[in-house]
Design an enzyme around this catalytic site. Structure first.
Site, PDB file in Angstrom:
ATOM      1  N   CYS A 202      56.729  38.616  44.125  1.00 54.57           N
ATOM      2  CA  CYS A 202      56.230  38.731  42.681  1.00 54.57           C
ATOM      3  C   CYS A 202      56.975  38.959  41.509  1.00 54.57           C
ATOM      4  CB  CYS A 202      54.713  39.537  42.825  1.00 54.57           C
ATOM      5  SG  CYS A 202      53.900  39.533  41.264  1.00 54.57           S
TER       6      CYS A 202
ATOM      7  N   GLU B 140      52.074  50.235  41.239  1.00 52.53           N
ATOM      8  CA  GLU B 140      53.171  49.678  42.570  1.00 52.53           C
ATOM      9  C   GLU B 140      54.256  50.724  42.415  1.00 52.53           C
ATOM     10  OE1 GLU B 140      54.444  45.846  43.641  1.00 52.53           O
ATOM     11  OE2 GLU B 140      53.339  44.997  41.702  1.00 52.53           O
TER      12      GLU B 140
ATOM     13  N   GLU C 158      52.108  37.733  48.404  1.00 54.18           N
ATOM     14  CA  GLU C 158      52.212  39.059  48.442  1.00 54.18           C
ATOM     15  C   GLU C 158      51.158  39.950  48.699  1.00 54.18           C
ATOM     16  OE1 GLU C 158      52.286  40.858  44.382  1.00 54.18           O
ATOM     17  OE2 GLU C 158      53.764  42.182  45.066  1.00 54.18           O
TER      18      GLU C 158
ATOM     19  N   LYS D 194      60.585  44.258  48.639  1.00 53.21           N
ATOM     20  CA  LYS D 194      60.552  43.872  47.249  1.00 53.21           C
ATOM     21  C   LYS D 194      61.723  44.916  46.646  1.00 53.21           C
ATOM     22  CE  LYS D 194      57.170  43.294  43.566  1.00 53.21           C
ATOM     23  NZ  LYS D 194      55.707  43.378  43.274  1.00 53.21           N
TER      24      LYS D 194
ATOM     25  N   ASN E 139      50.721  38.377  43.112  1.00 55.14           N
ATOM     26  CA  ASN E 139      49.695  39.027  42.521  1.00 55.14           C
ATOM     27  C   ASN E 139      49.864  39.225  40.969  1.00 55.14           C
ATOM     28  OD1 ASN E 139      47.306  39.792  44.564  1.00 55.14           O
ATOM     29  ND2 ASN E 139      49.508  40.108  45.576  1.00 55.14           N
TER      30      ASN E 139
ATOM     31  N   ASN F 261      56.882  47.150  49.743  1.00 54.42           N
ATOM     32  CA  ASN F 261      56.221  45.869  49.322  1.00 54.42           C
ATOM     33  C   ASN F 261      57.028  44.781  50.162  1.00 54.42           C
ATOM     34  OD1 ASN F 261      54.698  43.685  48.457  1.00 54.42           O
ATOM     35  ND2 ASN F 261      54.522  44.463  46.600  1.00 54.42           N
TER      36      ASN F 261
HETATM   37  N1  CDT Z   1      52.704  42.297  41.908  1.00 53.80           N
HETATM   38  C1  CDT Z   1      53.423  42.170  40.899  1.00 53.80           C
HETATM   39  O1  CDT Z   1      54.705  42.408  40.984  1.00 53.80           O
HETATM   40  N2  CDT Z   1      52.923  41.925  39.509  1.00 53.80           N
HETATM   41  C2  CDT Z   1      53.542  41.675  38.481  1.00 53.80           C
HETATM   42  C3  CDT Z   1      52.696  42.239  37.352  1.00 53.80           C
HETATM   43  C4  CDT Z   1      53.444  43.022  36.373  1.00 53.80           C
HETATM   44  S1  CDT Z   1      52.196  43.552  35.303  1.00 53.80           S
HETATM   45  C5  CDT Z   1      52.396  45.339  35.658  1.00 53.80           C
HETATM   46  C6  CDT Z   1      54.163  40.466  37.970  1.00 53.80           C
HETATM   47  O2  CDT Z   1      55.476  40.518  37.487  1.00 53.80           O
HETATM   48  O3  CDT Z   1      53.605  39.509  38.165  1.00 53.80           O
END
Ligand code: CDT
Length: 330
Positions: free
Chosen positions: A182, A156, A55, A137, A207, A120
């Site tokens: 993600c 985000e 991502e 996304k 991420n 995204n």
């Molecule tokens: N990039 C991404 O979607 N990261 C989320 C972090 C959530 S914490 C606010 C994840 O689900 O891994």
């Protein structure tokens, strides 16, 4: 079987999960694309037909910084794909005959109302360098407003809209391929939406910071939850899942690595051992999916959509009413 032990009667696709280590704020897209080209060429040398990048693979994870005006981060977005910075990846993919997928921040042209949109997005590119599909996304985590009390922010929801498109699948790489991004991987609906379209290979970039500010008690479980949800999604839908991290410590934020390739049995068949740039490879037998799709998870035979109505008609939880029995006669 061939003399090399390969069964050519099966639909095998060799897939590389190209984990990236941190990308500094100061790093240029050209520098990052150079790192990606190294992984793509490594993939070609190791027999990959498809290399999966994470991502937001082209830049640092910019949603951790607040700007008053959302457009303050527009320089992190691509306005076309291929973009000038990513064209070398498309060219090299075609030369090598290796496809790839790549996550990036997408800034659209103005729509009919003159409004631009920020998504995204992940793009899937075939072995001849042509774009097969684009996925935006669906589940956008984090928050919209400035929350400086956090050790770092996860904005985000400020910088990306939720995709209205949902989850598609595409015929590519001799199979049926889908994508998720993600946070999508934590939601069973993600996999089932694609499972209902016969998906055989799901590509997921992530991420994931190790620190979760709203409930730090979950920090130590990040690795467990990462594999738990992707392994369950693979098994319950009879599909391969490729999970690819941008890991390591980026601008002071430590993120999960542990990229992996998961079989339709739910078993991890390859896993990254570093938190930096690393390619892991697995030969994915797409015909293995049918062993699950046609037995325990024969949807057409066993699913009961008529009793699943809450899943599409209700968003939050509605608990049953509390019955006050205090005045009731025994
Ligand atoms: N990039 C991404 O979607 N990261 C989320 C972090 C959530 S914490 C606010 C994840 O689900 O891994």
């Amino acid at each position: 079987m061939t003399t090399t032990g390969q069964d050519n009667t099966r639909r095998n696709v060799t897939v590389g999960a190209a984990q990236l280590g941190p990308i500094a704020k100061s790093e240029s897209r050209a520098d990052v694309v150079e790192r990606m080209l190294v992984l793509l060429r490594d993939g070609a040398a190791r027999g990959c037909e498809l290399v999966v990048f994470p991502e937001l693979a082209l830049t640092t994870f910019f949603p951790r910084w607040y700007t008053d005006d959302v457009s303050g981060h527009d320089h992190y977005y691509e306005t076309s794909m291929p973009s000038p910075a990513t064209q070398p990846l498309f060219d090299e993919a075609k030369r090598l005959g290796v496809g790839f997928s790549l996550g990036y921040a997408e800034l659209t042209d103005p729509d009919a109302n003159g409004v631009v949109h920020r998504y995204n997005t992940t793009v899937l590119v075939e072995r001849d360098g042509t774009i097969v599909a684009r996925y935006r996304k669906v589940h956008i985590p984090g928050h919209e407003a400035d929350e400086p009390w956090r050790a770092f922010q996860h904005l985000e929801r400020r910088y990306f809209e939720e995709s209205p498109d949902g989850f598609g699948v595409w015929r590519a790489f001799d199979g049926i391929v889908g994508m998720a991004t993600c946070n999508d991987r934590r939601w069973p609906e993600t996999y089932r939406e694609m499972g209902l379209q016969g998906v055989e290979l799901i590509l997921i970039g992530y991420n994931t910071p190790l620190h979760y500010a709203p409930d730090p008690g979950q920090n130590a479980l990040q690795g467990f939850h990462n594999h738990l949800c992707m392994q369950a999604g693979a098994y319950q839908n009879g599909t391969w899942v490729v999970g690819v991290a941008k890991g390591g410590t980026e601008e002071g934020v430590e993120s999960l690595a542990q990229s992996c390739i998961i079989a339709p049995s739910g078993q991890i068949v390859a896993q990254a051992i570093t938190t930096g740039d690393e390619l892991i490879v697995a030969r994915c037998d797409l015909d293995r999916c049918a062993d699950f799709k046609e037995t325990l998870f024969d949807f057409a035979r066993y699913r009961r959509p008529e009793v699943y109505q809450r899943i599409t008609t209700q968003k939050g939880v509605i608990e049953p009413p509390v019955i006050d029995l205090s005045g009731a006669q025994q």
